[in-house]
Enzyme design. Sequence first.
Site, PDB file in Angstrom:
ATOM      1  N   SER A 101       0.828  -1.210   0.000  1.00 18.59           N
ATOM      2  CA  SER A 101       0.000   0.000   0.000  1.00 18.59           C
ATOM      3  C   SER A 101       0.864   1.262   0.000  1.00 18.59           C
ATOM      4  CB  SER A 101      -0.911   0.016   1.233  1.00 18.59           C
ATOM      5  OG  SER A 101      -1.705  -1.141   1.277  1.00 18.59           O
TER       6      SER A 101
HETATM    7  N1  SAH Z   1      -0.898  -4.912   3.929  1.00 19.78           N
HETATM    8  C1  SAH Z   1      -0.167  -5.156   2.725  1.00 19.78           C
HETATM    9  C2  SAH Z   1      -0.908  -4.702   1.476  1.00 19.78           C
HETATM   10  C3  SAH Z   1      -1.600  -5.838   0.945  1.00 19.78           C
HETATM   11  S1  SAH Z   1      -2.468  -5.768  -0.556  1.00 19.78           S
HETATM   12  C4  SAH Z   1       1.220  -4.563   2.773  1.00 19.78           C
HETATM   13  O1  SAH Z   1       1.561  -3.899   3.767  1.00 19.78           O
HETATM   14  O2  SAH Z   1       1.982  -4.799   1.853  1.00 19.78           O
HETATM   15  C5  SAH Z   1      -3.802  -6.830  -0.055  1.00 19.78           C
HETATM   16  C6  SAH Z   1      -3.448  -8.264   0.210  1.00 19.78           C
HETATM   17  O3  SAH Z   1      -4.626  -8.912   0.667  1.00 19.78           O
HETATM   18  C7  SAH Z   1      -2.984  -9.033  -1.027  1.00 19.78           C
HETATM   19  O4  SAH Z   1      -1.741  -9.582  -0.790  1.00 19.78           O
HETATM   20  C8  SAH Z   1      -4.060 -10.113  -1.188  1.00 19.78           C
HETATM   21  O5  SAH Z   1      -3.557 -11.334  -1.674  1.00 19.78           O
HETATM   22  C9  SAH Z   1      -4.595 -10.252   0.235  1.00 19.78           C
HETATM   23  N2  SAH Z   1      -5.935 -10.820   0.364  1.00 19.78           N
HETATM   24  C10 SAH Z   1      -7.020 -10.648  -0.446  1.00 19.78           C
HETATM   25  N3  SAH Z   1      -8.069 -11.318   0.035  1.00 19.78           N
HETATM   26  C11 SAH Z   1      -7.663 -11.934   1.182  1.00 19.78           C
HETATM   27  C12 SAH Z   1      -8.309 -12.788   2.131  1.00 19.78           C
HETATM   28  N4  SAH Z   1      -9.588 -13.164   1.990  1.00 19.78           N
HETATM   29  N5  SAH Z   1      -7.580 -13.227   3.197  1.00 19.78           N
HETATM   30  C13 SAH Z   1      -6.279 -12.873   3.336  1.00 19.78           C
HETATM   31  N6  SAH Z   1      -5.619 -12.082   2.466  1.00 19.78           N
HETATM   32  C14 SAH Z   1      -6.306 -11.612   1.403  1.00 19.78           C
END
Ligand code: SAH
Length: 231
Positions: free
Chosen positions: A81
Site C-alpha cells: 500500500s
Molecule cells: N498490507 C499489505 C498490502 C496488501 S495488498 C502490505 O503492507 O503490503 C492486499 C493483500 O490482501 C494481497 O496480498 C491479497 O492477496 C490479500 N488478500 C485478499 N483477500 C484476502 C483474504 N480473503 N484473506 C487474506 N488475504 C487476502
Amino acid sequence: MAPACEPGKPVDRGDQEADEARLAREREKMVEEQIEFRGVYDARVLAAMRTVPRHRFAPGIPPMQAYEDRPQPIGQGQTISQPYMVAWMSELAASNPPCKVLEVGTGSGYQAAILAEMGCSVYTIEIVAPLAQQAERILEAEGYEEQVHVRTGDGYLGWPEEAPFDAVLVTAAAPRVPEPLLDQLRIGGKLVIPVGESSQTLEVHTRTADGFEHERVGSVRFVPMTGEVRR
Ligand code: SAH
C-alpha cells in the site's frame, strides 16, 4: 589482470552505508511530505514509519522507488500500500501497547512491521501462499519474527484462537464487513476496513459494551478481498 571478484574480499561497506543513508533520507522525506503533511501526527506511527526500511519489503523494485507516494507491485498481481495509507490505517487502529492486532492481507509484510514497531503483537493472514512465505522471510530477516505471526489462508474467519484483538486491519477491499472479524474485537476495539468495489470507503467499526458504532472516514482504493467474502 585482477579477477572480477576477489575471493574473500568483502563488498564495499562504504557504498552500502552511503546507500542506506540515502534511503534513510528518502524515508524522512516520505514521512514529512506524504504523511505529516496530510495530517497523521501520532508519534508512534511516525516513529515506526521512520524506522522500518520500506524498500526491503518490496525487493522487486529499485529501492528508491519504494518511497514514492503510491502503491508498488510486490508480485502475484498484488501491491504494497501507499505509505500514507499504511500510516493513516495505523493511526486509526492505534491503541496503547501492549496491543494485539489482526491484519487481513499480509501482502509484503510492511504494514505488519509498522504495527510491530509501534509495540503491538501482530497476527497476519495472507490468502496467496507465495506472498505469505515471502513476507515471513522478510519479517524474519528484519527481526520481527517474535512480534509478527504469519498464516496462509482466508482471513474472512479471522484468527479465533488469538481473539479478542484491540484492532483488526483489513488491507483489501471487501464487498461487505465480515461478521467474524467484528466478533473478534474486544470492547473498545476497532475494525478498520475498506468497503466497496470500484468505489470504496474506509470504515472504522468500534465495539462498544452493547454493540457497534461505525463511521466512514474517507474514499480509498485497495485491491479486492477474495475468498469466502465473495460467496
Ligand atoms: N498490507 C499489505 C498490502 C496488501 S495488498 C502490505 O503492507 O503490503 C492486499 C493483500 O490482501 C494481497 O496480498 C491479497 O492477496 C490479500 N488478500 C485478499 N483477500 C484476502 C483474504 N480473503 N484473506 C487474506 N488475504 C487476502
